[in-house]
Design an enzyme around this catalytic site. Structure first.
Site, PDB file in Angstrom:
ATOM      1  N   GLY A   1       2.561   1.074  -4.427  1.00  0.00           N
ATOM      2  CA  GLY A   1       2.490   1.231  -2.984  1.00  0.00           C
ATOM      3  C   GLY A   1       3.430   2.297  -2.458  1.00  0.00           C
ATOM      4  O   GLY A   1       3.263   2.793  -1.346  1.00  0.00           O
TER       5      GLY A   1
ATOM      6  N   HIS B   1      -3.169  11.317  -6.252  1.00  0.00           N
ATOM      7  CA  HIS B   1      -3.898  10.204  -6.859  1.00  0.00           C
ATOM      8  C   HIS B   1      -4.253   9.118  -5.850  1.00  0.00           C
ATOM      9  O   HIS B   1      -4.969   8.174  -6.174  1.00  0.00           O
ATOM     10  CB  HIS B   1      -3.100   9.601  -8.028  1.00  0.00           C
ATOM     11  CG  HIS B   1      -1.855   8.867  -7.635  1.00  0.00           C
ATOM     12  ND1 HIS B   1      -0.599   9.456  -7.649  1.00  0.00           N
ATOM     13  CD2 HIS B   1      -1.661   7.595  -7.215  1.00  0.00           C
ATOM     14  CE1 HIS B   1       0.303   8.563  -7.265  1.00  0.00           C
ATOM     15  NE2 HIS B   1      -0.309   7.427  -6.997  1.00  0.00           N
TER      16      HIS B   1
ATOM     17  N   SER C   1       3.721   5.238  -3.825  1.00  0.00           N
ATOM     18  CA  SER C   1       3.143   6.553  -4.121  1.00  0.00           C
ATOM     19  C   SER C   1       2.962   7.378  -2.852  1.00  0.00           C
ATOM     20  O   SER C   1       2.485   6.885  -1.834  1.00  0.00           O
ATOM     21  CB  SER C   1       1.786   6.394  -4.799  1.00  0.00           C
ATOM     22  OG  SER C   1       1.932   6.127  -6.165  1.00  0.00           O
TER      23      SER C   1
ATOM     24  N   SER D   1       5.282  10.386  -7.053  1.00  0.00           N
ATOM     25  CA  SER D   1       4.103  10.417  -7.908  1.00  0.00           C
ATOM     26  C   SER D   1       3.994   9.142  -8.734  1.00  0.00           C
ATOM     27  O   SER D   1       3.079   8.355  -8.577  1.00  0.00           O
ATOM     28  CB  SER D   1       4.148  11.636  -8.832  1.00  0.00           C
ATOM     29  OG  SER D   1       3.084  11.596  -9.767  1.00  0.00           O
TER      30      SER D   1
ATOM     31  N   ASP E   1      -0.166  16.470  -8.580  1.00  0.00           N
ATOM     32  CA  ASP E   1      -0.286  15.184  -7.894  1.00  0.00           C
ATOM     33  C   ASP E   1       0.112  15.370  -6.434  1.00  0.00           C
ATOM     34  O   ASP E   1       1.145  14.894  -5.982  1.00  0.00           O
ATOM     35  CB  ASP E   1       0.571  14.110  -8.553  1.00  0.00           C
ATOM     36  CG  ASP E   1       0.192  12.703  -8.076  1.00  0.00           C
ATOM     37  OD1 ASP E   1      -0.790  12.592  -7.314  1.00  0.00           O
ATOM     38  OD2 ASP E   1       0.872  11.742  -8.457  1.00  0.00           O
TER      39      ASP E   1
END
Length: 384
Positions: free
Chosen positions: A336, A228, A338, A353, A256
């Site tokens: 942030g 993402h 991720s 994720s 993801d």
């Protein structure tokens, strides 16, 4: 001046690209992929210190826990094969630290115990529960349904519902249809899951457009991260604004995960960054940690935090759509983080994720298993 800038860029490559080598929890098939479990010490002094802080352990207790989890990880494949068609799943027993394997027949008990695992007799096989979950995956989940996964210890499929939405008509209808699919239990969660991308903030790991995310694990030729965070072809820059590379592949929702090529003077190293909170951690493989194992996460916002593996092969219902075969943990995370690394001992587990909560009040976070990413793109994890 140009020489100093080049040196700084080179150092940033070490700290960014390699430092977030993350770990992965594979899909049902990828979970059986052989992975290296080293004979080296299970963790750095920094990781031990972090476990002491987050779990309330002494150093000797942290070492003992990592040693027990390493043993459990090593025998879980043998125990599954010994159980055969009667296999009902496995997890680490928090009271003993050992691996427990569920079986549906008395005939397999002795063979499973011979591998070093404890045995519990259950009603439903893992195959049966996976089939039930697959049926639920085909349903259209409303926003009030957070996620669902197979819980081998409960020997049921757990459907998580956001507490404030439990009386919603669409949620009730979904639960009814889920229960019709097979053995299901409903549990409540505090909040709905969200991804942990963030707007641009100066000095943090990597950017694509106006999004900041965290590097996961180094692979030969680049690094893996969350899907993402960017689409295939998107350019990626580092903390200093210099170009790192481009997204070579990306998938979200459904999955993801993504991988980014590395060039322009940047390179990869098999390290997870400790952010000065703990020592940087070497990555030595990607053996899958069992349910109940301790696991830590490194990210660009909240840095280093630890918790436990709560569930595997969970479907997460984000607002953008469902993501399948995720691993749920009790580790906190924030926007942030991720794409950042999940690691258990020295074994990569997955890339961050999303989740709910934060690192002040607590919460839960999911990671995309690393082995699935490696298998999907034909990548090789960079290990020490």
């Amino acid at each position: 001046m140009r020489r100093i800038t080049a040196l700084r860029t080179a150092l940033s490559a070490v700290l960014l690209v390699g430092a977030w080598a993350g770990a992965g929890f594979p899909s049902a098939s990828a979970a059986d992929t052989p992975a290296t479990v080293s004979d080296a010490p299970p963790a750095s002094a920094g990781l031990l210190a972090a476990m002491q802080k987050d779990f309330g352990l002494t150093e000797s207790q942290a070492r003992a826990r990592l040693s027990a989890e390493k043993t459990a990880t090593a025998i879980q494949g043998k125990a599954k094969r010994a159980a055969g068609a009667a296999y009902g799943g496995s997890w680490i027993d928090q009271s003993t630290g050992g691996l427990t394997v569920a079986v549906t027949s008395d005939k397999q008990k002795a063979a499973v115990r011979a591998t070093g695992a404890a045995v519990r007799l259950v009603t439903h096989t893992a195959r049966r529960l996976d089939t039930v979950k697959a049926r639920i995956d085909k349903l259209d989940a409303p926003a009030g349904v957070s996620s669902w996964h197979v819980d081998p210890e409960a020997n049921k499929v757990v459907v998580n519902v956001v507490a404030s939405a439990r009386d919603d008509n669409d949620v009730r209808k979904f639960v009814e249809r889920a229960r019709a699919a097979g053995p299901v239990v409903v549990e409540q969660t505090a909040q709905a899951p969200r991804t942990f991308a963030a707007g641009t903030v100066g000095g943090d790991p990597y950017y694509t457009g106006n999004v900041r995310c965290s590097i996961g694990f180094s692979v030969y030729g680049g690094f893996v991260t969350a899907g993402h965070c960017g689409q295939a072809g998107a350019g990626v820059s580092g903390w200093d604004g210099s170009a790192i590379g481009n997204f070579q592949g990306s998938s979200f929702p459904g999955d993801d995960y993504a991988w980014v090529s590395v060039g322009n003077g940047w390179w990869t190293v098999p390290v997870v960054l400790g952010w000065g909170t703990v020592s940087d951690q070497l990555v030595r493989g990607s053996a899958v940690a069992p349910i109940g194992a301790s696991i830590c996460r490194s990210g660009s916002t909240s840095h280093w935090h630890c918790g436990n593996v709560l569930a595997t092969n969970e479907t997460v219902n984000y607002s953008q759509g469902a993501v399948y075969q995720m691993t749920k943990t009790s580790v906190c995370a924030e926007p942030g983080d991720s794409g950042g690394s999940f690691i258990s001992g020295d074994q990569a587990q997955g890339v961050t994720s999303g989740g709910w909560g934060d690192c002040t009040s607590g919460g839960e976070t999911w990671h995309q298993p690393i082995n699935e990413i490696l298998n999907r793109y034909g990548l090789t994890l960079h290990t020490a």
